[in-house]
Design a protein around this motif. Sequence first.
Motif, mmCIF file in Angstrom:
data_model
loop_
_atom_site.group_PDB
_atom_site.id
_atom_site.type_symbol
_atom_site.label_atom_id
_atom_site.label_comp_id
_atom_site.label_asym_id
_atom_site.label_seq_id
_atom_site.Cartn_x
_atom_site.Cartn_y
_atom_site.Cartn_z
ATOM 1 N N CYS B 268 0.843 -1.196 0.000
ATOM 2 C CA CYS B 268 0.000 0.000 0.000
ATOM 3 C C CYS B 268 0.877 1.244 0.000
ATOM 4 O O CYS B 268 1.835 1.336 0.748
ATOM 5 C CB CYS B 268 -0.860 -0.026 1.252
ATOM 6 S SG CYS B 268 -1.710 1.495 1.592
ATOM 7 N N VAL B 269 0.543 2.197 -0.866
ATOM 8 C CA VAL B 269 1.319 3.435 -0.869
ATOM 9 C C VAL B 269 0.626 4.532 -0.073
ATOM 10 O O VAL B 269 1.124 5.640 0.025
ATOM 11 C CB VAL B 269 1.583 3.948 -2.292
ATOM 12 C CG1 VAL B 269 2.495 3.023 -3.024
ATOM 13 C CG2 VAL B 269 0.300 4.165 -3.043
ATOM 14 N N GLY B 270 -0.537 4.217 0.455
ATOM 15 C CA GLY B 270 -1.208 5.194 1.303
ATOM 16 C C GLY B 270 -1.851 6.333 0.551
ATOM 17 O O GLY B 270 -1.906 7.450 1.046
ATOM 18 N N CYS B 271 -2.362 6.048 -0.639
ATOM 19 C CA CYS B 271 -2.936 7.138 -1.422
ATOM 20 C C CYS B 271 -4.336 7.486 -0.941
ATOM 21 O O CYS B 271 -4.857 8.543 -1.255
ATOM 22 C CB CYS B 271 -2.979 6.758 -2.881
ATOM 23 S SG CYS B 271 -4.108 5.408 -3.181
ATOM 24 N N GLY B 272 -4.975 6.587 -0.212
ATOM 25 C CA GLY B 272 -6.294 6.893 0.335
ATOM 26 C C GLY B 272 -7.439 6.761 -0.647
ATOM 27 O O GLY B 272 -8.576 7.088 -0.331
ATOM 28 N N ARG B 273 -7.173 6.253 -1.847
ATOM 29 C CA ARG B 273 -8.251 6.139 -2.815
ATOM 30 C C ARG B 273 -9.317 5.133 -2.393
ATOM 31 O O ARG B 273 -10.499 5.311 -2.653
ATOM 32 C CB ARG B 273 -7.698 5.689 -4.168
ATOM 33 C CG ARG B 273 -7.318 6.845 -5.012
ATOM 34 C CD ARG B 273 -6.318 6.458 -6.056
ATOM 35 N NE ARG B 273 -5.560 7.643 -6.373
ATOM 36 C CZ ARG B 273 -5.807 8.402 -7.425
ATOM 37 N NH1 ARG B 273 -6.734 8.072 -8.287
ATOM 38 N NH2 ARG B 273 -5.121 9.486 -7.636
ATOM 39 N N CYS B 274 -8.878 4.053 -1.751
ATOM 40 C CA CYS B 274 -9.832 3.017 -1.361
ATOM 41 C C CYS B 274 -10.843 3.574 -0.375
ATOM 42 O O CYS B 274 -12.029 3.280 -0.449
ATOM 43 C CB CYS B 274 -9.099 1.833 -0.764
ATOM 44 S SG CYS B 274 -7.895 2.259 0.487
ATOM 45 N N TRP B 285 -7.401 0.666 3.815
ATOM 46 C CA TRP B 285 -5.955 0.679 4.097
ATOM 47 C C TRP B 285 -5.683 0.475 5.565
ATOM 48 O O TRP B 285 -4.694 -0.138 5.953
ATOM 49 C CB TRP B 285 -5.285 1.937 3.579
ATOM 50 C CG TRP B 285 -5.791 3.243 4.117
ATOM 51 C CD1 TRP B 285 -6.630 4.095 3.474
ATOM 52 C CD2 TRP B 285 -5.471 3.858 5.370
ATOM 53 N NE1 TRP B 285 -6.869 5.193 4.250
ATOM 54 C CE2 TRP B 285 -6.176 5.078 5.414
ATOM 55 C CE3 TRP B 285 -4.678 3.501 6.455
ATOM 56 C CZ2 TRP B 285 -6.105 5.932 6.507
ATOM 57 C CZ3 TRP B 285 -4.613 4.358 7.530
ATOM 58 C CH2 TRP B 285 -5.322 5.566 7.548
ATOM 59 N N LEU B 288 -5.858 -3.167 6.230
ATOM 60 C CA LEU B 288 -4.601 -3.813 5.827
ATOM 61 C C LEU B 288 -3.548 -3.663 6.914
ATOM 62 O O LEU B 288 -2.881 -4.627 7.293
ATOM 63 C CB LEU B 288 -4.057 -3.145 4.570
ATOM 64 C CG LEU B 288 -4.499 -3.621 3.211
ATOM 65 C CD1 LEU B 288 -3.666 -2.904 2.172
ATOM 66 C CD2 LEU B 288 -4.310 -5.110 3.091
ATOM 67 N N PRO B 318 -4.146 1.703 -6.586
ATOM 68 C CA PRO B 318 -3.064 1.732 -7.574
ATOM 69 C C PRO B 318 -2.042 0.633 -7.339
ATOM 70 O O PRO B 318 -1.284 0.294 -8.227
ATOM 71 C CB PRO B 318 -2.435 3.112 -7.370
ATOM 72 C CG PRO B 318 -2.792 3.507 -6.004
ATOM 73 C CD PRO B 318 -4.115 2.863 -5.703
ATOM 74 N N SER B 319 -2.021 0.072 -6.136
ATOM 75 C CA SER B 319 -1.085 -1.008 -5.865
ATOM 76 C C SER B 319 -1.662 -2.367 -6.237
ATOM 77 O O SER B 319 -1.015 -3.379 -6.025
ATOM 78 C CB SER B 319 -0.718 -1.025 -4.380
ATOM 79 O OG SER B 319 0.043 0.092 -4.058
ATOM 80 N N ILE B 321 -3.947 -4.075 -4.825
ATOM 81 C CA ILE B 321 -4.167 -4.950 -3.677
ATOM 82 C C ILE B 321 -5.611 -5.436 -3.700
ATOM 83 O O ILE B 321 -6.522 -4.667 -4.003
ATOM 84 C CB ILE B 321 -3.901 -4.205 -2.365
ATOM 85 C CG1 ILE B 321 -2.494 -3.646 -2.378
ATOM 86 C CG2 ILE B 321 -4.108 -5.099 -1.158
ATOM 87 C CD1 ILE B 321 -2.191 -2.746 -1.219
ATOM 88 N N LEU B 323 -8.294 -5.725 -1.872
ATOM 89 C CA LEU B 323 -8.686 -5.236 -0.556
ATOM 90 C C LEU B 323 -9.905 -5.942 0.007
ATOM 91 O O LEU B 323 -10.066 -6.051 1.213
ATOM 92 C CB LEU B 323 -8.941 -3.735 -0.629
ATOM 93 C CG LEU B 323 -7.664 -2.951 -0.864
ATOM 94 C CD1 LEU B 323 -7.968 -1.566 -1.364
ATOM 95 C CD2 LEU B 323 -6.880 -2.864 0.420
HETATM 96 S S1 SF4 Z 1 -6.036 2.384 -2.582
HETATM 97 FE FE1 SF4 Z 1 -4.463 0.815 -2.243
HETATM 98 S S2 SF4 Z 1 -2.546 1.941 -2.152
HETATM 99 FE FE2 SF4 Z 1 -4.182 3.459 -1.895
HETATM 100 S S3 SF4 Z 1 -4.453 3.610 0.337
HETATM 101 FE FE3 SF4 Z 1 -5.896 2.079 -0.379
HETATM 102 S S4 SF4 Z 1 -4.788 0.136 -0.140
HETATM 103 FE FE4 SF4 Z 1 -3.272 1.751 -0.045
#
Ligand code: SF4
Lengths: 324, 342
Positions: B268-274, B285, B288, B318-319, B321, B323
Amino acid sequence: MLKNAVPPYLKSEFTVFSMTRSTLLAQLSLLVVPILYYGFRPLVVAGASMLTAVACHVLFCLIRGKNISITEISPLVTGLMIALLLPMNVPLWLPCIATAFAMLVAREPFGGFGRNPFNPAAAGLVFVTLCWPRLVFSYFDPSRASSFPLLGAGTYSMVSSPSQVLKQGFKPDILPREMLWGNFAGPLGTTGILIIGACGILLFLTRAAKPEATLCFLGAAALAAALFPRILCSPLTSVKYELLSGSLFFCSVFLVTDPVTSPRTLPARCLYGAFAGAMTMVFRWLGTYEQGACFALLLANAAAPLMDSAVFRLRGWEGKPNEE
Amino acid sequence: MPRGVKLDLEKEPSLKEQVITIPAPKTLPAPKMFASLRKKAAAAKVLERARIAEIVDELDGEPLYKKLKRFVSADALTLVAVCFDEDPMTSATQAVFRENAAKVLAGLDAAAHACRAVSKKIAAASREEFRYVPKNRAGVELLTAGDRYPAAVLLRRKWMEKGKSAGFIGGQACAALADAVTRGLAQNETVVTVAGNGASRWVNCRVRIGTPVRDVLAAGKLLPETSVVAVGSSVNGRSITNLSEPVTAATRCIIAMKGLPRRKTLPCVGCGRCERACPRGIIPWMILQQLELEEPNPFRLFNVEHCIQCESCSIVCPSGIHLVDAVRRAEKIKEGRENKGC
Ligand code: SF4
Ligand code: SF4
């Protein structure tokens, strides 16, 4: 023959690869002007640094038995960022050592991309700053004749950068308006203020980066500069000099926005930006070195998870009230 | 910030043609018939009719009568007929609506009568769909679905936030209820979209419930490269390998796919999109992060039990994952904890 598959069957176009690619391209664009002025030396510095980054990455993958993927371009970003944060006239081994430190100490041992708590580029830079401050802060004078061979030392005359002058408590002999064009002594990629600004806006508009931390960073730095000017001048002039000199502006666009090392909630990101901005100015005031942004950033990185927890504590861990 | 994901809609190809009818296999029994109800039949009668006609709501696969019964207890309920399809490649309900909006309206009327709803609404895919609605639609308001996936869930969320009670029923279920009330027909057919990049013809088919998937897929003229068949949705449908599975009333589409996008998973890059995409207030995230700990803190796994498996989070990550898996695991952990705790 039909196969079993797990959903989702769709995937958004926006991936880590596209995100890092945008950052990489933005940073590469900063090399264009130096290359036009000084030939291919900047490219050699950047290339050496990037090559080191990739070599370290590959080395680590081999040791760990991980697969190496060509879509993993984040080492390039780290390498390039370090090259851009150092002056062009440094000996070639300096960016390489900084990059090696960034990759081998600050990044890979934590589990590689996405898991590093500290920004590797900032860590690498801090390392070489502590070890070889003289080299890191010696700038050639862009207004005098100079020549740089691709390798080797080159001939140039030294000059104090505006941030050095500020540190000594004098007013730089360059107008802030002229600094916008980047024709002053400073690290390789951090003087092209206008280009950096344009890159930042592009990154924000394409959603490759988030603007809030940058804005708070610049805001806090500007506020600190206005309230506590280091030189005798009007607050506005002080703000202009502080924001434009050194690596502050570059860091605000490229380092503070790094999603991996910044907090994940919006209020925490604002706080993070403001904290890093204020700390940068504190380092500039009190620190031994003329640059403080990277030191401040590492501090803010360390505090990032705490800031997230604090936000959740205030909001309540249970999240939003359940529906139904 | 709007929730959900914006997906590219690919409904036009399957809406171009009229709904075609797939002949029912001979082995299936003839549909059940009942006497039709009077115009002014009592609410309980309509409810009973929904039960014996075995109408299933295609929105969630719940029997319609159960759903309506639940709605009876709500006060000042708004009944919304969902006449669009959430899934980007499916247009089955939309096609039913275009074909016979009057029937859907009649069904909505009957359902509203059965559960004593105070107002009725039609939720259509877009403003363009409104022209299919007959002029004399006494008291029925029109709304549009947003353009973000999962539209029906997001629509419901909006109502919830306003604090109003709303019931959502599928457009096909409405049409089936109209048939059951006026013509005495048990629900025996459903409209299914055949689409996907493995099908050379995208079409809506009227299918007898119980027909094997294979027969329906044949209408799509499958390409030989088809390697995955998913039922239910082109986003989060179930992949099947046995094509003799029967079509059910809740089957809204059958998607033939040549292959799947490759998902390379990164941390996870921590973009917060999820977090932004999730229509149910889950923060994937953080889940996770918690799952990586030895002892996840159940209080930080909030809302996981509300996950509807819409996969929005996995699409946007974007990773790459997966989720939903994490959320599902978190749900298990939380359940386990709660059982132990009590
Ligand atoms: S969308 Fe993916 S990469 Fe971005 S915060 Fe959520 S888990 Fe992390
Ligand atoms: S966590 Fe569940 S409800 Fe939220 S986006 Fe993911 S699948 Fe949908």
